[in-house]
Design an enzyme around this catalytic site. Structure first.
Site, PDB file in Angstrom:
ATOM      1  N   TYR A 177      13.401  87.435  44.250  1.00 52.77           N
ATOM      2  CA  TYR A 177      14.167  87.670  42.669  1.00 52.77           C
ATOM      3  C   TYR A 177      15.492  86.530  42.553  1.00 52.77           C
ATOM      4  O   TYR A 177      15.219  85.722  41.895  1.00 52.77           O
ATOM      5  CB  TYR A 177      14.612  88.996  42.774  1.00 52.77           C
ATOM      6  N   ASP A 178      16.149  86.308  43.643  1.00 56.49           N
ATOM      7  CA  ASP A 178      17.374  85.599  43.358  1.00 56.49           C
ATOM      8  C   ASP A 178      17.129  84.246  43.560  1.00 56.49           C
ATOM      9  O   ASP A 178      17.256  83.570  42.519  1.00 56.49           O
ATOM     10  CB  ASP A 178      18.242  85.891  44.657  1.00 56.49           C
ATOM     11  N   GLN A 206      30.685  99.641  48.301  1.00 48.17           N
ATOM     12  CA  GLN A 206      30.152  98.405  47.559  1.00 48.17           C
ATOM     13  C   GLN A 206      30.355  98.848  46.053  1.00 48.17           C
ATOM     14  O   GLN A 206      30.241  99.812  45.478  1.00 48.17           O
ATOM     15  CB  GLN A 206      28.724  97.953  47.677  1.00 48.17           C
TER      16      GLN A 206
HETATM   17  P1  NAD Z   1      11.978  96.038  33.638  1.00 45.38           P
HETATM   18  O1  NAD Z   1      11.269  95.957  34.975  1.00 45.38           O
HETATM   19  O2  NAD Z   1      12.241  97.675  32.938  1.00 45.38           O
HETATM   20  O3  NAD Z   1      11.212  95.119  32.524  1.00 45.38           O
HETATM   21  C1  NAD Z   1      10.476  94.081  32.914  1.00 45.38           C
HETATM   22  C2  NAD Z   1       9.264  93.847  32.072  1.00 45.38           C
HETATM   23  O4  NAD Z   1       8.667  92.734  32.470  1.00 45.38           O
HETATM   24  C3  NAD Z   1       8.306  95.209  32.062  1.00 45.38           C
HETATM   25  O5  NAD Z   1       8.076  95.575  31.041  1.00 45.38           O
HETATM   26  C4  NAD Z   1       7.229  94.497  32.999  1.00 45.38           C
HETATM   27  O6  NAD Z   1       6.047  95.250  33.053  1.00 45.38           O
HETATM   28  C5  NAD Z   1       7.271  93.205  32.295  1.00 45.38           C
HETATM   29  N1  NAD Z   1       6.661  92.076  33.438  1.00 45.38           N
HETATM   30  C6  NAD Z   1       6.819  91.862  34.623  1.00 45.38           C
HETATM   31  N2  NAD Z   1       6.137  90.770  35.103  1.00 45.38           N
HETATM   32  C7  NAD Z   1       5.455  90.372  34.187  1.00 45.38           C
HETATM   33  C8  NAD Z   1       4.643  89.353  33.810  1.00 45.38           C
HETATM   34  N3  NAD Z   1       4.143  88.516  34.914  1.00 45.38           N
HETATM   35  N4  NAD Z   1       4.061  89.085  32.824  1.00 45.38           N
HETATM   36  C9  NAD Z   1       4.228  89.875  31.797  1.00 45.38           C
HETATM   37  N5  NAD Z   1       5.023  90.814  31.867  1.00 45.38           N
HETATM   38  C10 NAD Z   1       5.877  91.157  33.195  1.00 45.38           C
HETATM   39  O7  NAD Z   1      13.487  95.508  33.711  1.00 45.38           O
HETATM   40  P2  NAD Z   1      14.759  95.442  32.986  1.00 45.38           P
HETATM   41  O8  NAD Z   1      15.875  95.997  33.325  1.00 45.38           O
HETATM   42  O9  NAD Z   1      14.286  95.482  31.367  1.00 45.38           O
HETATM   43  O10 NAD Z   1      14.957  93.734  32.814  1.00 45.38           O
HETATM   44  C11 NAD Z   1      14.478  92.688  31.931  1.00 45.38           C
HETATM   45  C12 NAD Z   1      15.124  91.241  32.433  1.00 45.38           C
HETATM   46  O11 NAD Z   1      16.364  91.227  32.466  1.00 45.38           O
HETATM   47  C13 NAD Z   1      14.415  91.038  33.777  1.00 45.38           C
HETATM   48  O12 NAD Z   1      13.987  89.530  33.664  1.00 45.38           O
HETATM   49  C14 NAD Z   1      15.547  91.048  34.637  1.00 45.38           C
HETATM   50  O13 NAD Z   1      15.435  90.200  35.767  1.00 45.38           O
HETATM   51  C15 NAD Z   1      16.892  90.796  33.648  1.00 45.38           C
HETATM   52  N6  NAD Z   1      17.969  91.631  34.163  1.00 45.38           N
HETATM   53  C16 NAD Z   1      18.265  92.928  34.132  1.00 45.38           C
HETATM   54  C17 NAD Z   1      19.082  93.374  34.674  1.00 45.38           C
HETATM   55  C18 NAD Z   1      19.621  94.816  34.481  1.00 45.38           C
HETATM   56  O14 NAD Z   1      20.500  95.423  35.087  1.00 45.38           O
HETATM   57  N7  NAD Z   1      18.748  95.660  33.883  1.00 45.38           N
HETATM   58  C19 NAD Z   1      20.274  92.552  35.270  1.00 45.38           C
HETATM   59  C20 NAD Z   1      19.984  91.329  35.464  1.00 45.38           C
HETATM   60  C21 NAD Z   1      18.839  90.682  34.825  1.00 45.38           C
HETATM   61  N1  UDP Z   2      22.099 102.296  45.646  1.00 42.56           N
HETATM   62  C1  UDP Z   2      22.391 103.477  46.188  1.00 42.56           C
HETATM   63  N2  UDP Z   2      21.488 104.422  45.962  1.00 42.56           N
HETATM   64  C2  UDP Z   2      20.446 104.443  45.354  1.00 42.56           C
HETATM   65  C3  UDP Z   2      19.873 103.219  44.582  1.00 42.56           C
HETATM   66  C4  UDP Z   2      21.049 102.079  44.998  1.00 42.56           C
HETATM   67  O1  UDP Z   2      23.371 103.708  46.717  1.00 42.56           O
HETATM   68  O2  UDP Z   2      19.516 105.434  45.224  1.00 42.56           O
HETATM   69  C5  UDP Z   2      23.033 101.032  45.776  1.00 42.56           C
HETATM   70  C6  UDP Z   2      22.678  99.981  46.167  1.00 42.56           C
HETATM   71  O3  UDP Z   2      22.666  99.937  47.417  1.00 42.56           O
HETATM   72  C7  UDP Z   2      23.758  98.793  45.594  1.00 42.56           C
HETATM   73  C8  UDP Z   2      23.911  99.594  44.312  1.00 42.56           C
HETATM   74  O4  UDP Z   2      23.672 101.085  44.487  1.00 42.56           O
HETATM   75  O5  UDP Z   2      24.702  98.883  46.409  1.00 42.56           O
HETATM   76  C9  UDP Z   2      23.332  98.949  43.220  1.00 42.56           C
HETATM   77  O6  UDP Z   2      21.640  98.896  43.255  1.00 42.56           O
HETATM   78  P1  UDP Z   2      20.672  98.665  42.382  1.00 42.56           P
HETATM   79  O7  UDP Z   2      19.358  98.607  42.921  1.00 42.56           O
HETATM   80  O8  UDP Z   2      20.943  99.574  41.133  1.00 42.56           O
HETATM   81  O9  UDP Z   2      21.129  97.231  41.672  1.00 42.56           O
HETATM   82  P2  UDP Z   2      21.741  95.613  42.664  1.00 42.56           P
HETATM   83  O10 UDP Z   2      21.592  96.033  44.011  1.00 42.56           O
HETATM   84  O11 UDP Z   2      20.246  95.009  42.318  1.00 42.56           O
HETATM   85  O12 UDP Z   2      22.704  95.556  41.822  1.00 42.56           O
END
Ligand code: NAD
Ligand code: UDP
Ligand code: UDP
Length: 318
Positions: free
Chosen positions: A145-146, A209
């Protein structure tokens, strides 16, 4: 003016809120999704609108369309889902973003990439501003992902430099709100579902955290402002912009607030801290404030109340 707007990942959590706002603003919206973590139900009430079209499509495959703007959100965002098939996660971020950039180049569309605070990894700089290059493990369980998102930023920037594609990059910090799936696996939805069911809250590590949680409506407002910010005044619109809520909470504090709002005693089940879990995270949003006049308006307490009532309705009426 009404535009033809493509939203990839539009049936997901953030994408479905974005589609709704774009339709309300009078645009024609085409939503592409492979339904890995997205659901048709998330956009079911938009299907009645003649300005909305939903298509099952995987962004890893090329596609020919005519659009004015592209929001590239396709990618699972929760660690449990993006780690389920890590190779696919890399392909979605790299090949998927490449295809959307090829499309943007061909039709002259502006494209916004949903990047992430994860490009900062486990940061040594706090809070994080956009000049920080990050501290990311290239071979860990979060790397698909990262690093996928980091390559997507590289591709975006190179298509801009090489082909003059009009790009925007949003580095999104943890976002929460109604319509997250009960099985999403991220911390807010896990804690809310557990508290509503009277179960123990699964705290990973000691809960010291930190994260900064942005309510989805604020985030969508930021995404649309960034997309529609032009650079005619010479502003540097093509470099990444942090979008997130700078209020920072420990995960233990989050657990306590969720339990309190659900009217429950705080019951914790301690679980191991996952590998490479960042210790702290808070956005510096000075650039978003200056460039977009944007800052979040909904504090965690209020956003959680709205989120809890959405989950409560779903859990009671499945
Ligand atoms: P989500 O998982 O709810 O939505 C992602 C959507 O993308 C889903 O509908 C999934 O079916 C679709 N998808 C995945 N792979 C695909 C592919 N190969 N082709 C077509 N569709 C595909 O996640 P979200 O929280 O709505 O995140 C949306 C975007 O924002 C993502 O790119 C995510 O990385 C980014 N983002 C979200 C957060 C957050 O906290 N929600 C934080 C940082 C970045
Ligand atoms: N986390 C937790 N309990 C849960 C899910 C997540 O304590 O049931 C912690 C996780 O280890 C992280 C933080 O909450 O430190 C945020 O996790 P999340 O998966 O929501 O997002 P990200 O780590 O990608 O920021
Ligand atoms: N692409 C696409 N739709 C388009 C234009 C391109 O899906 O409308 C894909 C194309 O198949 C290629 C990628 O985007 O895999 C990059 O396209 P580009 O034209 O930049 O590169 P090239 O095709 O020359 O490798």
């Amino acid at each position: 003016m009404s535009k033809r707007v493509l939203v990839t990942g539009g049936a997901g959590f953030i994408g479905s809120h974005l589609c709704e706002r774009l339709l309300a603003a009078g645009h024609d919206v085409l939503c592409l999704d492979n339904f890995f973590t997205g659901r048709r139900e998330n956009v079911a009430r938009l299907l009645d609108s003649r300005a909305f079209e939903l298509r099952r499509h995987d962004v890893v495959e090329p596609i020919l369309l005519e659009v004015d703007q592209i929001y590239n959100l396709a990618c699972p965002a929760s660690p449990v889902h993006y780690q389920y098939n890590p190779v696919k996660t890399v392909k979605t971020n790299v090949v998927g973003t490449l295809n959307m950039l090829g499309l943007a180049k061909r039709v002259g569309a502006r494209i916004l990439q949903a990047s992430t605070s994860e490009v900062y990894g486990d940061p040594e700089v706090h809070p994080q501003d956009e000049t920080y290059w990050g501290r990311v493990n290239p071979i860990g369980i979060r790397s698909c992902y990262d690093e996928g998102k980091r390559v997507a930023e590289t591709l975006m920037t190179d298509y801009h430099r090489q082909n003059h594609v009009d790009i925007r990059i949003a580095r999104i910090f943890n976002t929460y709100g109604p319509r997250m799936l009960e099985s999403d696996g991220r911390v807010v939805s896990n804690f809310v579902v557990q508290a509503l069911r009277g179960e123990e809250l699964t705290l990973y590590g000691d809960g010291a955290q930190t994260r900064s949680f942005c309510y989805v409506d604020d985030l969508v407002e930021g995404l649309m402002r960034l997309m529609n910010r032009d650079g005619t005044d010479g502003a540097d619109v093509h470099r990444p912009v942090n979008l997130g809520n700078p209020e920072e909470f420990s995960i233990r504090e989050l657990a306590e607030e969720v339990a309190r709002q659900c009217g429950r005693e705080v019951k914790i089940r301690y679980c191991p801290l996952p590998e490479d879990d960042p210790r702290q995270r808070r956005p510096d949003i000075t650039r978003a404030r200056n460039l977009l006049g944007w800052s979040p308006t909904i504090p965690l307490r209020d956003g959680l109340a709205r989120t809890i009532s959405d989950f409560a309705a779903r859990i009671e009426n499945p």
